[in-house]
Enzyme design. Structure first.
Site, short mmCIF file in Angstrom:
data_model
loop_
_atom_site.label_atom_id
_atom_site.label_comp_id
_atom_site.label_asym_id
_atom_site.label_seq_id
_atom_site.Cartn_x
_atom_site.Cartn_y
_atom_site.Cartn_z
N THR A 96 -1.71 2.37 7.83
CA THR A 96 -0.52 2.27 8.69
C THR A 96 0.61 1.71 7.84
O THR A 96 1.05 0.58 8.05
CB THR A 96 -0.80 1.35 9.91
OG1 THR A 96 -1.42 0.14 9.42
CG2 THR A 96 -1.71 2.00 10.91
N LEU A 164 -10.63 -8.38 6.94
CA LEU A 164 -11.18 -8.56 5.59
C LEU A 164 -10.07 -8.79 4.56
O LEU A 164 -8.95 -8.30 4.71
CB LEU A 164 -12.05 -7.37 5.18
CG LEU A 164 -11.40 -6.02 4.85
CD1 LEU A 164 -10.85 -5.95 3.44
CD2 LEU A 164 -12.41 -4.92 5.05
N GLU A 166 -9.08 -8.27 0.57
CA GLU A 166 -9.49 -7.55 -0.64
C GLU A 166 -10.01 -8.56 -1.65
O GLU A 166 -9.49 -9.66 -1.77
CB GLU A 166 -8.31 -6.75 -1.21
CG GLU A 166 -7.98 -5.56 -0.35
CD GLU A 166 -6.81 -4.75 -0.88
OE1 GLU A 166 -6.68 -4.59 -2.10
OE2 GLU A 166 -6.02 -4.28 -0.04
N ALA A 272 2.59 -22.34 -4.93
CA ALA A 272 3.86 -21.65 -5.19
C ALA A 272 3.66 -20.65 -6.32
O ALA A 272 2.81 -20.84 -7.18
CB ALA A 272 4.92 -22.67 -5.57
N GLY A 277 2.13 -9.97 -1.91
CA GLY A 277 2.33 -8.52 -2.04
C GLY A 277 1.14 -7.83 -1.43
O GLY A 277 0.50 -8.37 -0.52
N CYS A 280 -0.75 -5.17 2.81
CA CYS A 280 -0.77 -5.70 4.18
C CYS A 280 0.41 -6.61 4.52
O CYS A 280 1.26 -6.23 5.32
CB CYS A 280 -2.09 -6.41 4.44
SG CYS A 280 -3.47 -5.25 4.51
N LYS A 283 4.20 -5.19 4.60
CA LYS A 283 4.50 -4.16 5.62
C LYS A 283 4.20 -4.68 7.03
O LYS A 283 4.85 -4.28 8.00
CB LYS A 283 3.77 -2.84 5.33
CG LYS A 283 2.25 -2.90 5.31
CD LYS A 283 1.60 -2.18 6.48
CE LYS A 283 0.09 -2.13 6.33
NZ LYS A 283 -0.65 -2.28 7.53
N1 LIG Z 1 -6.67 -3.33 2.69
C1 LIG Z 1 -6.96 -4.44 3.35
O1 LIG Z 1 -7.33 -5.46 2.77
C2 LIG Z 1 -6.88 -4.47 4.86
C3 LIG Z 1 -7.35 -5.60 5.54
C4 LIG Z 1 -7.27 -5.63 6.92
C5 LIG Z 1 -6.70 -4.58 7.59
N2 LIG Z 1 -6.21 -3.51 6.91
C6 LIG Z 1 -5.62 -2.42 7.66
O2 LIG Z 1 -6.55 -1.35 7.65
C7 LIG Z 1 -5.86 -0.09 7.60
C8 LIG Z 1 -6.29 0.68 6.38
O3 LIG Z 1 -5.90 -0.03 5.23
P1 LIG Z 1 -6.27 0.46 3.76
O4 LIG Z 1 -5.66 -0.50 2.82
O5 LIG Z 1 -7.73 0.73 3.69
O6 LIG Z 1 -5.48 1.84 3.74
P2 LIG Z 1 -5.64 3.01 2.68
O7 LIG Z 1 -4.39 3.80 2.83
O8 LIG Z 1 -6.03 2.44 1.37
O9 LIG Z 1 -6.90 3.82 3.17
C9 LIG Z 1 -6.87 4.61 4.30
C10 LIG Z 1 -7.79 5.82 4.11
O10 LIG Z 1 -7.62 6.63 5.26
C11 LIG Z 1 -7.66 7.97 4.84
N3 LIG Z 1 -7.00 8.81 5.86
C12 LIG Z 1 -5.68 8.95 6.09
N4 LIG Z 1 -5.48 9.80 7.09
C13 LIG Z 1 -6.70 10.18 7.52
C14 LIG Z 1 -7.15 11.06 8.55
N5 LIG Z 1 -6.29 11.67 9.35
N6 LIG Z 1 -8.47 11.23 8.69
C15 LIG Z 1 -9.35 10.60 7.88
N7 LIG Z 1 -8.99 9.77 6.91
C16 LIG Z 1 -7.68 9.56 6.73
C17 LIG Z 1 -6.97 7.99 3.51
O11 LIG Z 1 -7.32 9.13 2.76
C18 LIG Z 1 -7.46 6.68 2.90
O12 LIG Z 1 -8.63 6.89 2.15
C19 LIG Z 1 -4.37 -0.44 7.61
O13 LIG Z 1 -3.90 -0.43 8.93
C20 LIG Z 1 -4.34 -1.85 7.06
O14 LIG Z 1 -3.21 -2.56 7.48
C21 LIG Z 1 -6.32 -3.42 5.55
#
Ligand SMILES: NC(=O)c1ccc[n+]([C@@H]2O[C@H](COP(=O)([O-])OP(=O)(O)OC[C@H]3O[C@@H](n4cnc5c(N)ncnc54)[C@H](O)[C@@H]3O)[C@@H](O)[C@H]2O)c1
Length: 463
Positions: A96, A164, A166, A272, A277, A280, A283
């Site tokens: 998102t 979670l 990273e 500090a 960045g 998450c 944005k």
């Molecule tokens: N990265 C983090 O540490 C984290 C932690 C908590 C929450 N989130 C939230 O989780 C969500 C995903 O984050 P992310 O960093 O993994 O994103 P990302 O963009 O790295 O991964 C998303 C995956 O979804 C796939 N995708 C996109 N459209 C699709 C569709 N229509 N059908 C199937 N797969 C599709 C993409 O190919 C990609 O592999 C976001 O909303 C983010 O804010 C992320």
């Protein structure tokens, strides 16, 4: 809504549903004993995963992937019909990101995933949003589901945000510090508990409890934006203190230590540095502001704009420090750093990951490059992603290669390899012993003793 609260840590007597993860957060749930199917539209990613290769750097994930693929509990696909046929509970974990035309969240991936899955469903199913979304999204997804579900097939929606971090993803999924379940019916509630039974079972064997907050859609959605806004605010708070320390001669590291002893404040997230960045926090605080504005509560989140500005200013601060150390004036267009070679240590937005999305390190590197400096960038895990995102930067294969002949060393990600580098050895390789400690993570007295001109963030210039 009067839903039964689960007793903490006690597994519910329910069968384990089969789970699909759309956007592939699938791996750890197979480790918890579920039959899991991961779906992604990225065929290359799916091919790698099916071969037992994790496409990102995440400690511990490779072993879990290989073990569970071999055990037959974990499969991957790009086929929505297969996912619909397989799963009882479908987790939506797609990205998102920030929209191209403003601060708000781009929900097109959520929409695409839901509208691709739902027409294939043939039995009662639960769709669970895990993506971080603006409040109101779950209700909108419910409408989408109503529009696209085959006649006579009952499809419900729930929202359970993902917390979670990273670098700690395995631990955070297997041992979450809480679960938030946004549900509209007792059936959705029970299905979600069943989908997390493995988490409760593991906690019970370790004599732990997993707190569960069962709530409505709006609260579940807001929890995640509120949590990330709080964390971002804490980081920008200490970075604002760093700015004040810089003009008053105080040391923000000692200030942070002193206020952190108060457990109402706490020590965590009080370092500090170059600011936050990643994919998450930046944005999410912007999407939160945009949504609050749409709903008429924009004033309530005005401070998040300031949090963002403080964060951005820290990135420019490193360029100011570089100019200062290299003896170049900082004019209205920034400094002219032509003729200097700068070793940048770090590309990822934090250690323990290969993720360079909205990384302060890369953003600062671009600024230094724009100021005319020759760059040699090195990162232990983020080189491939950095090269993809910034193909025009100069990269070094090792720390030694990066620092050799440098006029200035900038530590911009707190990897252990940099924190524990021997300052005397590094001193023997550089052209000028100047270092910027962008995370206040180096042993300052040791570096100074090795003859370095040291600058930290929010710390006085050593005499
Ligand atoms: N990265 C983090 O540490 C984290 C932690 C908590 C929450 N989130 C939230 O989780 C969500 C995903 O984050 P992310 O960093 O993994 O994103 P990302 O963009 O790295 O991964 C998303 C995956 O979804 C796939 N995708 C996109 N459209 C699709 C569709 N229509 N059908 C199937 N797969 C599709 C993409 O190919 C990609 O592999 C976001 O909303 C983010 O804010 C992320």
């Amino acid at each position: 809504m009067n839903l039964p609260q689960p007793s903490l840590g006690t597994p519910q007597p329910l069968a384990r549903p089969r789970l699909t993860f759309i956007g592939t957060y699938a791996i750890c749930f197979a480790e918890l004993g579920y039959d899991v199917l991961g779906l992604d539209v990225d065929a290359q990613k799916i091919e790698l995963l099916a071969r037992g290769e994790v496409p990102i750097h995440e400690p511990g994930l490779d072993d879990i992937l290989r073990r569970n693929v071999a055990a037959g509990r974990l499969r991957f696909t790009t086929d929505y019909a297969e996912a619909a046929e397989f799963g009882d509970v479908h987790f939506i974990c797609v990205g998102t990101p920030q929209r191209g035309d403003g601060l708000g969240a781009d929900l097109s991936y959520v929409e695409a995933a839901v509208t691709a899955l739902v027409p294939h469903l043939t039995r009662q199913s639960l769709i669970v949003g895990k993506s971080t979304v603006p409040v109101g999204t779950a209700a909108w997804v419910e409408q989408l589901v109503g529009k696209h579900a085959p006649a006579g097939v009952e499809v419900e929606v729930a929202w359970s945000p993902e917390f979670l971090q990273e670098g700690y993803a395995v631990e955070d999924v297997l041992r979450p510090n809480r679960l938030v379940l946004g549900v509209r019916s007792p059936w959705a509630h029970e299905m979600l508990l069943a989908a997390h039974k493995g988490v409760f079972d593991l906690a019970a064997t370790e004599d732990r409890e997993v707190p569960v907050v069962v709530t409505d859609f709006a609260t579940a959605e807001l929890v995640k934006h509120a949590a990330n806004s709080f964390l971002a605010t804490k980081i920008s708070f200490i970075n604002a203190m760093a700015e004040v320390c810089e003009v008053s001669g105080a040391d923000v590291s000692q200030l942070a230590r002193a206020i952190g002893y108060d457990d109402r404040i706490g020590k965590k997230f009080l370092r500090a540095g170059v600011g936050f960045g990643g994919a998450c926090l930046p944005k999410d605080i912007r999407a939160f502001q945009a949504r609050a504005q749409e709903l008429g509560a924009g004033e309530a989140l005005r401070f998040l704009h300031e949090v963002d500005l403080i964060n951005q200013r820290r990135r420019s601060r490193v360029v100011q420090l570089a100019a200062d150390l290299l003896g170049r004036p900082y004019g209205p267009a920034g400094p002219d750093l032509t003729g200097f070679r700068i070793a940048v240590l770090g590309a990822t937005f934090k250690p323990g990951t290969d993720d360079v999305r909205d990384s302060p390190a890369l953003s600062i590197t671009r600024k230094l490059r724009r100021a005319g400096a020759e760059i040699a960038l090195y990162d232990p895990k983020g080189m491939a992603n950095a090269r993809r995102e910034q193909p025009d930067l100069e990269y070094a294969d090792t720390l030694v290669d990066a620092v050799t002949g440098a006029d200035l060393v900038c530590v911009l990600t707190a990897w252990e390899e940099f924190r524990y580098a021997d300052p005397s050895h590094v001193a023997s390789l550089v052209r000028g012993r100047r270092v910027i400690d962008g995370l206040n993570c180096l042993d300052q007295p040791l570096w100074i003793a090795a003859g370095w001109e040291y600058r930290g963030m929010g710390r006085p210039t050593p005499a």
